[in-house]
Write a protein that holds these residues in place. Structure first.
Motif, PDB file in Angstrom:
ATOM      1  N   VAL A  33     -16.352 -38.630  35.416  1.00 44.21           N
ATOM      2  CA  VAL A  33     -15.995 -39.434  36.584  1.00 44.21           C
ATOM      3  C   VAL A  33     -15.061 -40.534  36.082  1.00 44.21           C
ATOM      4  N   CYS A  34     -13.954 -40.743  36.781  1.00 46.31           N
ATOM      5  CA  CYS A  34     -13.048 -41.811  36.379  1.00 46.31           C
ATOM      6  C   CYS A  34     -12.709 -42.692  37.577  1.00 46.31           C
ATOM      7  N   PHE A  35     -12.813 -43.985  37.363  1.00 46.19           N
ATOM      8  CA  PHE A  35     -12.380 -44.991  38.317  1.00 46.19           C
ATOM      9  C   PHE A  35     -11.095 -45.576  37.761  1.00 46.19           C
ATOM     10  N   CYS A  36     -10.032 -45.584  38.569  1.00 45.65           N
ATOM     11  CA  CYS A  36      -8.738 -46.041  38.052  1.00 45.65           C
ATOM     12  C   CYS A  36      -7.943 -46.768  39.132  1.00 45.65           C
ATOM     13  N   GLY A  37      -6.834 -47.351  38.696  1.00 43.17           N
ATOM     14  CA  GLY A  37      -5.939 -48.047  39.605  1.00 43.17           C
ATOM     15  C   GLY A  37      -5.104 -47.079  40.417  1.00 43.17           C
ATOM     16  N   PRO A  38      -4.483 -47.567  41.482  1.00 38.82           N
ATOM     17  CA  PRO A  38      -3.733 -46.687  42.384  1.00 38.82           C
ATOM     18  C   PRO A  38      -2.503 -46.047  41.743  1.00 38.82           C
ATOM     19  N   SER A  39      -1.925 -46.660  40.732  1.00 43.44           N
ATOM     20  CA  SER A  39      -0.715 -46.088  40.142  1.00 43.44           C
ATOM     21  C   SER A  39      -0.968 -45.432  38.794  1.00 43.44           C
ATOM     22  N   SER A  40      -2.252 -45.209  38.444  1.00 47.08           N
ATOM     23  CA  SER A  40      -2.558 -44.519  37.194  1.00 47.08           C
ATOM     24  C   SER A  40      -2.024 -43.097  37.269  1.00 47.08           C
ATOM     25  N   PRO A  41      -1.489 -42.587  36.149  1.00 48.46           N
ATOM     26  CA  PRO A  41      -0.985 -41.207  36.156  1.00 48.46           C
ATOM     27  C   PRO A  41      -2.129 -40.217  36.308  1.00 48.46           C
ATOM     28  N   ASP A  42      -1.799 -38.989  36.599  1.00 48.30           N
ATOM     29  CA  ASP A  42      -2.819 -37.954  36.741  1.00 48.30           C
ATOM     30  C   ASP A  42      -3.438 -37.625  35.391  1.00 48.30           C
ATOM     31  N   PHE A  43      -4.714 -37.337  35.384  1.00 51.47           N
ATOM     32  CA  PHE A  43      -5.442 -36.916  34.206  1.00 51.47           C
ATOM     33  C   PHE A  43      -6.625 -36.110  34.684  1.00 51.47           C
ATOM     34  N   GLU A  44      -7.324 -35.450  33.769  1.00 55.71           N
ATOM     35  CA  GLU A  44      -8.390 -34.537  34.152  1.00 55.71           C
ATOM     36  C   GLU A  44      -9.751 -35.223  34.175  1.00 55.71           C
ATOM     37  N   ALA A  45     -10.447 -35.084  35.289  1.00 52.07           N
ATOM     38  CA  ALA A  45     -11.831 -35.531  35.447  1.00 52.07           C
ATOM     39  C   ALA A  45     -12.417 -34.757  36.621  1.00 52.07           C
ATOM     40  N   ASP A  46     -13.739 -34.587  36.620  1.00 47.04           N
ATOM     41  CA  ASP A  46     -14.385 -33.875  37.724  1.00 47.04           C
ATOM     42  C   ASP A  46     -14.280 -34.661  39.027  1.00 47.04           C
ATOM     43  N   PHE A  47     -14.410 -35.974  38.928  1.00 45.28           N
ATOM     44  CA  PHE A  47     -14.289 -36.853  40.087  1.00 45.28           C
ATOM     45  C   PHE A  47     -13.377 -38.009  39.704  1.00 45.28           C
ATOM     46  N   ILE A  48     -12.421 -38.302  40.563  1.00 44.06           N
ATOM     47  CA  ILE A  48     -11.518 -39.432  40.323  1.00 44.06           C
ATOM     48  C   ILE A  48     -11.563 -40.337  41.548  1.00 44.06           C
ATOM     49  N   PHE A  49     -11.872 -41.597  41.316  1.00 40.61           N
ATOM     50  CA  PHE A  49     -11.820 -42.600  42.375  1.00 40.61           C
ATOM     51  C   PHE A  49     -10.635 -43.506  42.082  1.00 40.61           C
ATOM     52  N   ARG A  50      -9.631 -43.448  42.930  1.00 40.20           N
ATOM     53  CA  ARG A  50      -8.463 -44.325  42.799  1.00 40.20           C
ATOM     54  C   ARG A  50      -8.633 -45.496  43.763  1.00 40.20           C
ATOM     55  N   SER A  51      -8.610 -46.668  43.224  1.00 39.27           N
ATOM     56  CA  SER A  51      -8.686 -47.856  44.063  1.00 39.27           C
ATOM     57  C   SER A  51      -7.516 -47.845  45.033  1.00 39.27           C
ATOM     58  N   ASN A  52      -7.752 -48.230  46.255  1.00 42.40           N
ATOM     59  CA  ASN A  52      -6.651 -48.290  47.223  1.00 42.40           C
ATOM     60  C   ASN A  52      -6.193 -49.722  47.466  1.00 42.40           C
ATOM     61  N   THR A  53      -6.610 -50.616  46.581  1.00 41.21           N
ATOM     62  CA  THR A  53      -6.181 -52.000  46.691  1.00 41.21           C
ATOM     63  C   THR A  53      -4.813 -52.160  46.041  1.00 41.21           C
ATOM     64  N   GLU A  54      -4.274 -53.344  46.101  1.00 40.07           N
ATOM     65  CA  GLU A  54      -2.999 -53.604  45.438  1.00 40.07           C
ATOM     66  C   GLU A  54      -3.115 -53.308  43.952  1.00 40.07           C
ATOM     67  N   ASP A  55      -2.002 -53.132  43.299  1.00 39.02           N
ATOM     68  CA  ASP A  55      -1.994 -52.734  41.894  1.00 39.02           C
ATOM     69  C   ASP A  55      -2.151 -53.946  40.971  1.00 39.02           C
ATOM     70  N   ALA A  56      -3.154 -54.777  41.232  1.00 37.98           N
ATOM     71  CA  ALA A  56      -3.453 -55.949  40.406  1.00 37.98           C
ATOM     72  C   ALA A  56      -4.830 -55.738  39.795  1.00 37.98           C
ATOM     73  N   PRO A  57      -4.967 -55.902  38.482  1.00 42.69           N
ATOM     74  CA  PRO A  57      -6.250 -55.618  37.828  1.00 42.69           C
ATOM     75  C   PRO A  57      -7.458 -56.299  38.479  1.00 42.69           C
ATOM     76  N   ALA A  58      -7.336 -57.554  38.868  1.00 37.90           N
ATOM     77  CA  ALA A  58      -8.484 -58.259  39.462  1.00 37.90           C
ATOM     78  C   ALA A  58      -8.930 -57.587  40.763  1.00 37.90           C
TER      79      ALA A  58
END
Length: 159
Positions: free
Chosen positions: A112-137
């Protein structure tokens, strides 16, 4: 997110654990999520897990011996067992997180991977992309809310 909560509950039912990793502020979130799963958060069910960020002596030894890119992947290979879950967090698809996910797949973990909205594609069974602005906080705040939801609902599944 209910799928991830169910996945964690099923892993627990079958005697497996959750491995968790992240860098910087997400290292703290990895430890926070481990505390939620293993502590009394939400429900009186205790789910075994390991925050791969919590052992500073090990982190520095692995970084010295193998490079920081392998710091989580090495732990996944040593600690992970088929049927365990790897939950990885990154705002920017850090190379050590990508390597940990690959190691998890090699060992037979559900990933399972949690990542930012502009993270490149990578392999995981489940990917949660944040839909917030692309700011780490903002991304980290988004992840924290989701992690609380997952911890609560994984425990609820087990009641």
């Amino acid at each position: 997110m209910k799928e991830i909560a169910r996945l964690i509950a099923e892993a627990h039912r079958t005697g497996h654990k959750v491995l968790i990793c992240g860098n910087g502020g997400l290292a703290a979130e990895a430890e926070h999520f481990a505390a939620d799963l293993m502590g009394r958060f939400g429900k009186g069910v205790f789910i075994p897990c390991i925050a791969l960020t919590a052992n500073t002596s090990l982190l520095t030894a692995l970084s010295n011996d193998y490079g920081y890119e392998e710091v989580f992947a090495h732990q996944v290979r040593v600690l992970g067992q088929r049927g365990d879950i790897l939950l990885a967090m990154t705002t920017s698809a850090s190379s050590n997180i990508i390597r940990a996910l690959k190691a998890g797949k090699e060992v037979g973990l559900k990933t399972v991977c949690f990542c930012g909205p502009s993270s490149p594609d990578f392999e995981a069974d489940f990917i949660f992309r944040s839909n917030t602005e692309d700011a780490p906080a903002a991304i980290q705040q988004d992840m924290l809310s989701v992690l609380h939801y997952i911890a609560y609902n994984a425990k609820r599944e087990l009641m």
